[in-house]
Design a protein around this motif. Structure first.
Motif, short mmCIF file in Angstrom:
data_model
loop_
_atom_site.label_atom_id
_atom_site.label_comp_id
_atom_site.label_asym_id
_atom_site.label_seq_id
_atom_site.Cartn_x
_atom_site.Cartn_y
_atom_site.Cartn_z
N GLN A 177 1.15 -1.15 0.51
CA GLN A 177 -0.12 -0.19 -0.64
C GLN A 177 1.00 0.83 -0.39
O GLN A 177 1.78 1.14 0.82
CB GLN A 177 -0.80 -0.24 1.84
N ILE A 207 4.79 3.60 2.90
CA ILE A 207 4.93 3.09 1.67
C ILE A 207 5.38 1.81 2.95
O ILE A 207 5.53 1.04 3.44
CB ILE A 207 5.93 2.58 0.56
N LYS A 208 4.15 0.32 2.48
CA LYS A 208 3.95 -0.73 3.02
C LYS A 208 3.77 -1.94 2.67
O LYS A 208 3.30 -1.78 1.49
CB LYS A 208 2.40 -1.02 3.97
N GLU A 209 4.33 -2.75 3.64
CA GLU A 209 3.55 -4.09 2.87
C GLU A 209 4.09 -5.53 3.93
O GLU A 209 4.29 -5.46 5.31
CB GLU A 209 5.34 -4.55 2.16
N TRP A 210 2.71 -6.24 3.28
CA TRP A 210 2.55 -8.16 4.16
C TRP A 210 3.07 -8.59 3.41
O TRP A 210 2.65 -9.31 2.03
CB TRP A 210 1.54 -7.59 4.05
N ASP A 211 3.60 -9.83 4.00
CA ASP A 211 4.23 -10.93 3.42
C ASP A 211 3.72 -12.21 3.98
O ASP A 211 4.97 -12.33 5.36
CB ASP A 211 5.34 -10.84 3.07
N GLU A 212 2.32 -12.78 3.70
CA GLU A 212 2.39 -14.12 4.75
C GLU A 212 1.99 -15.39 3.94
O GLU A 212 1.65 -15.58 2.41
CB GLU A 212 0.93 -13.98 4.88
N THR A 213 2.52 -15.99 4.30
CA THR A 213 1.88 -17.74 4.10
C THR A 213 1.23 -18.73 5.20
O THR A 213 1.94 -17.93 6.76
CB THR A 213 3.58 -18.53 4.09
N ILE A 214 -0.57 -18.61 5.19
CA ILE A 214 -0.67 -19.41 6.15
C ILE A 214 -1.46 -20.19 5.51
O ILE A 214 -2.35 -20.45 4.52
CB ILE A 214 -2.12 -18.56 6.40
N PHE A 254 -3.72 0.08 -3.37
CA PHE A 254 -3.66 -1.34 -2.73
C PHE A 254 -2.76 -1.38 -3.66
O PHE A 254 -3.65 -1.99 -4.86
CB PHE A 254 -4.30 -0.86 -1.81
#
Lengths: 451, 422
Positions: free
Chosen positions: B27, B38-45, B131
């Motif tokens: 975003q 500036i945002k960043e999300w890195d996920e593994t679920i 986004f």
């Protein structure tokens, strides 16, 4: 299990002007029950968030892959972000805290929780739906200015909607929540509330009638708590005032120049206080490492202070008052905690005495407010007609619409009965729901149009 | 990893659904005409559903390894032993997958996102976000499903101000090329026209809704079509299947397969194929949205809208009408509402609600057009649907902070809408 060394590592490798790291672990259960058990979800998430300032630009990075390699990557990514038309973000010189905040709470077997809801469901034959959630949130926070905070806070919450059909259909909903464990459910008296709501909805269908078009309105703590949150707490959030939420949660009718100016009746004081033990909105340290304190938003009718994080405080020449909160994996932003009207002197009997025509609104379903937090509406669910100083029947969905200044200037009486209600406040983008309480007292407004 | 988890579940005599999602979200946020963060999300679920007879549980394993999966399954099997029975009729099997949606990995290019934001700022956007996300998902279930999917989405949300007036618009797509930053300039021009807003009297007015405003209402209608929410008391559509709930002009689909629908998916959370489901056809309620459990209860087949517990819409598609916006405006007298927010219900079952009109609002009468402020719609949702007179042939995808399910919405003209004021 949180590995605090990872936070130390993040600070060590970062070359930013400012760095903070938040390691989080959240686990808990959700139960959905609609006439029968519909679902049980058990959740367990771990992750870290890094926020940095480099050359005036904020960078934020989150990952649920928690190891040194990912932390290094996150720091590097946050450093790379560039923009030409950028704000120059600066923080003030607030005192950084080192400390612990551990709240204890009991747990119960999942089947005990389900059985509790099953018993609630059996209280009346009305259609009911229940949504239950418990969680334990564990956090370790460090920043490059010396803050170091560990917290572990359990929370438990329940929401229900009850529907009564008898020719007409009527509904009521309630939300309960505390910081603490399974032992808190005894404080809620949900059984009593459900029995009351079932009976009231029957009476509303049989006996509800329209209230007069104009008169005095007595609003219960259930509604005034929401008013404190929506029309004082939100517009007092300094990030809204500054325009940061203009394309999401909205702006504010409040301007920085209004600080210290008279806004409402001197009987009115509104406080936001995070560290109320056991409250749903409880916290001791905010998510920027600042120790929480009581904040007088309105003091005797005067605008006293806004809700600040370190950035907005610096912009407005103030100091953070520990209003920075972050949901799991999100950026810390300016939030409320437990927002309430300071109690006054009036008993309910004194408040209703002398009211010729009016309504007493105890609960609501529908409400909304514009994005400046100026124009709002509340529609009564449990509400009563007042005639010549006495309750004289059930009022059928009295609706009131008013502006925020109208409300705060026209308070005629403030009750001594402070009550708190749990709620989930939505703000931020992506959305961050955070636990709060809304605290209200009985308040009377005269000469209100009732629709 | 998902095969390992599913094998373990099936070896223990249980039904199961296992999915693994890897996502990157970004975003760029701007306000007061400048980028701030500036945002960043890195996920593994990894998500696991398992059921034995009529007992079921749903749980997750973050950043999964075989050891973590085994430990989580064993722990939750113990919980499953003590958990109460619940509604469960097995996982239905529906594999007519349609995968025609667009994919563009460049949506998460930070430079491209900043460029879009700065382009919008240069066209007078004061605040907003860009986004984006890409995610890869694989799923397996005990019916033998083993599928993969990947998705991309990006949107620009931009609000422009002119003195005390404002206008908000969005541009949404599955690809960078689909983003049109000129919405900012158009929003600014509309905000300019909305200077000196006046108050108006309460009453019934004909209303032209812009797509941002109409999408907000239609997102509510589509979520009320979830069979779970129908059963839970949250829907005015309860007990109305095959009955008239709207005007002939209104046809609404949920469609998880749309080419540029930002929530399009190949399969739902049970591994079943997504599809286009007609919710309302020419005003008649045709179908609720189902997962396996609700479909079995209603003696029908799943519509591919799982949610393990509650089915939900993917992309809401309101069929276009035959009118140009200019035709709709011809001789129109009433109110033009460009955006609404905080749509809240007094009673979900009968549909009484209100919503606050925001940004540019105009009153049109014989004397001309002027801006309006401080109004809300206080009406009934079914009555709104029944009073739809015209829908435009222009249509736009809407998704933002206030509309969390993407809606392809036309402009709409609705008769006799109840307007209230403070």
């Amino acid at each position: 299990m949180i590995d605090e060394d990872l936070a130390e590592y993040a600070l060590k490798i970062s070359k930013a002007d400012y760095t903070e790291v938040r390691l989080e672990e959240i686990k808990g259960n959700e139960i959905s029950y609609v006439g029968e058990l519909k679902g049980v979800e058990s959740f367990h998430h771990c992750g870290f968030s890094i926020r940095i300032i480099k050359d005036g630009l904020l960078g934020f990075s989150f990952s649920n892959i928690v190891n040194r390699k990912k932390i290094r990557e996150a720091v590097e990514k946050a450093m790379k972000n560039r923009a030409r038309k950028k704000h120059f973000v600066r923080f003030g010189n607030e005192k950084m805290e080192e400390g612990k905040d551990i709240v204890k709470g009991k747990d119960a077997d999942i089947d005990e929780k389900i059985e509790y809801i099953r018993e609630l469901d059996s209280i009346s034959k009305n259609q009911k739906s229940f949504f239950y959630q418990d969680e334990i949130m564990e956090k370790f926070y460090m920043n490059s200015e010396g803050a170091k905070i560990y917290s572990k806070i359990p929370r438990v919450a329940l929401y229900y909607l009850v529907t009564k059909s008898n020719g007409r259909i009527e509904q009521m909903s309630r939300e309960f929540g505390n910081a603490g464990g399974w032992e808190k459910i005894k404080e809620w008296n949900v059984e009593e509330k459900l029995e009351h709501d079932a009976k009231f909805l029957s009476d509303l269908i049989k006996k509800g009638r329209k209230a007069s078009r104009k008169g005095s309105v007595i609003l219960s703590p259930y509604i005034t708590g929401l008013i404190a949150h929506e029309s004082c707490g939100h517009p007092w959030e300094a990030d809204r005032i500054w325009g940061r939420e203009a394309a999401q949660a909205g702006k504010s009718f409040v301007k920085p120049s209004m600080l210290g100016k008279k806004f409402g009746n001197e009987m009115i004081s509104v406080i936001d206080e995070p560290a109320i033990k056991g409250s749903y909105g409880y916290y001791k340290y905010d998510d920027e490492g600042i120790k929480a304190r009581k904040r007088y938003l309105i003091k005797n009718g005067i605008i006293n202070e806004f809700l600040h994080n370190r950035h907005t405080a610096h912009l407005m020449g103030s100091e953070s008052n520990a209003a920075a909160r972050a949901a799991y994996g999100r950026e810390p932003i300016v939030r409320m905690a437990n927002t309430y009207f300071l109690p006054g002197d009036y008993s309910f009997e004194e408040m209703i005495e002398g009211v010729k025509n009016g309504v007493y609104i105890k609960t609501y379903m529908e409400w909304n407010i514009d994005d400046m937090r100026y124009n709002q509406k509340y529609v009564g669910e449990e509400a009563y007609i007042i005639k010549d100083g006495e309750i004289a029947g059930i009022a059928y969905h009295p609706a009131i619409e008013f502006t925020t200044p109208f409300f705060y200037r026209n308070v005629a009486a403030v009750g001594k009965n402070l009550e708190f209600y749990a709620a989930t406040c939505g703000k931020g983008d992506p959305m961050q729901g955070v636990p709060v309480t809304t605290g209200g007292v009985d308040i009377r407004i005269d000469n209100m149009v009732i629709k | 990893m998902i095969e390992y988890a599913l094998n373990l579940i099936m070896k223990n005599g249980m039904d199961g659904i296992v999915s693994n999602e890897k996502s990157i979200e970004k975003q760029v946020k701007f306000y007061n005409g400048k980028v701030e963060i500036i945002k960043e999300w890195d996920e593994t679920i990894l998500k696991i559903f398992m059921a034995r007879k009529n007992k079921k549980i749903f749980f997750n394993v973050d950043n999964p390894t075989k050891a973590k999966i085994r430990e989580a399954i064993e722990r939750n099997m113990k919980i499953l032993n003590i958990v109460s029975p619940s509604e469960y009729h097995g996982i239905q099997d529906k594999r007519n997958y349609v995968n025609r949606k667009k994919f563009d990995s460049r949506v998460i290019d930070s430079n491209a996102m900043v460029e879009i934001a700065e382009d919008a700022i240069s066209q007078n956007a004061k605040a907003g976000i860009v986004f984006s996300s890409i995610y890869e998902k694989e799923i397996a279930n005990s019916n033998g499903v083993m599928e993969k999917d990947r998705n991309s989405m990006i949107y620009l949300s931009a609000r422009a101000f002119y003195r005390n007036s404002s206008m908000h618009d969005v541009s949404c797509s599955r690809s960078v090329e689909g983003i049109d930053s000129s919405i900012a300039e158009n929003a600014y021009e509309t905000a300019k026209k909305a200077g000196k807003a006046r108050r108006i009297k309460e009453g019934k007015y004909d209303v032209i809704f812009y797509p941002m405003a109409f999408a907000n209402l239609m997102a509510s209608v589509a979520s009320f079509a979830s069979a779970f929410y129908v059963d839970a008391g949250y829907s005015f559509l309860a007990d109305k299947l095959n009955k008239k709930v709207g005007s002939d002009a209104l046809t609404i689909y949920d469609d998880g397969t749309l080419y540029d629908g930002i929530a399009s998916q190949k399969f739902d959370d049970e591994g079943n194929a997504t599809q286009a489901t007609c919710i309302i056809e020419n005003g008649i309620l045709k179908s609720y949205l189902h997962n396996s459990t609700t479909a079995s209860k209603y003696n029908t087949i799943t519509t591919g809208n799982a949610g393990i517990v509650a089915p939900h819409p993917w992309n809401v598609f309101v069929e276009k009408g035959s009118f140009g916006i200019e035709q709709m405006m011809e001789g129109f007298e009433g109110i033009i509402i460009t955006n609404v927010w905080y749509t809240r219900f007094q009673n979900y079952r009968n549909g009484d609600f209100s919503t606050v009109a925001r940004d540019a609002i105009f009153r049109v009468d014989k004397k001309g057009m002027h801006a309006v402020k401080g109004i809300r719609i206080s009406d009934n949702m079914q009555r709104i649907l029944e009073n739809i007179e015209m829908l435009s042939k222009q249509q736009k995808q809407i998704f933002w902070w206030e509309v969390e399910t993407p809606v392809f919405s036309p402009y709409a003209m609705v008769k006799d809408v109840s307007i209230t004021t403070p």
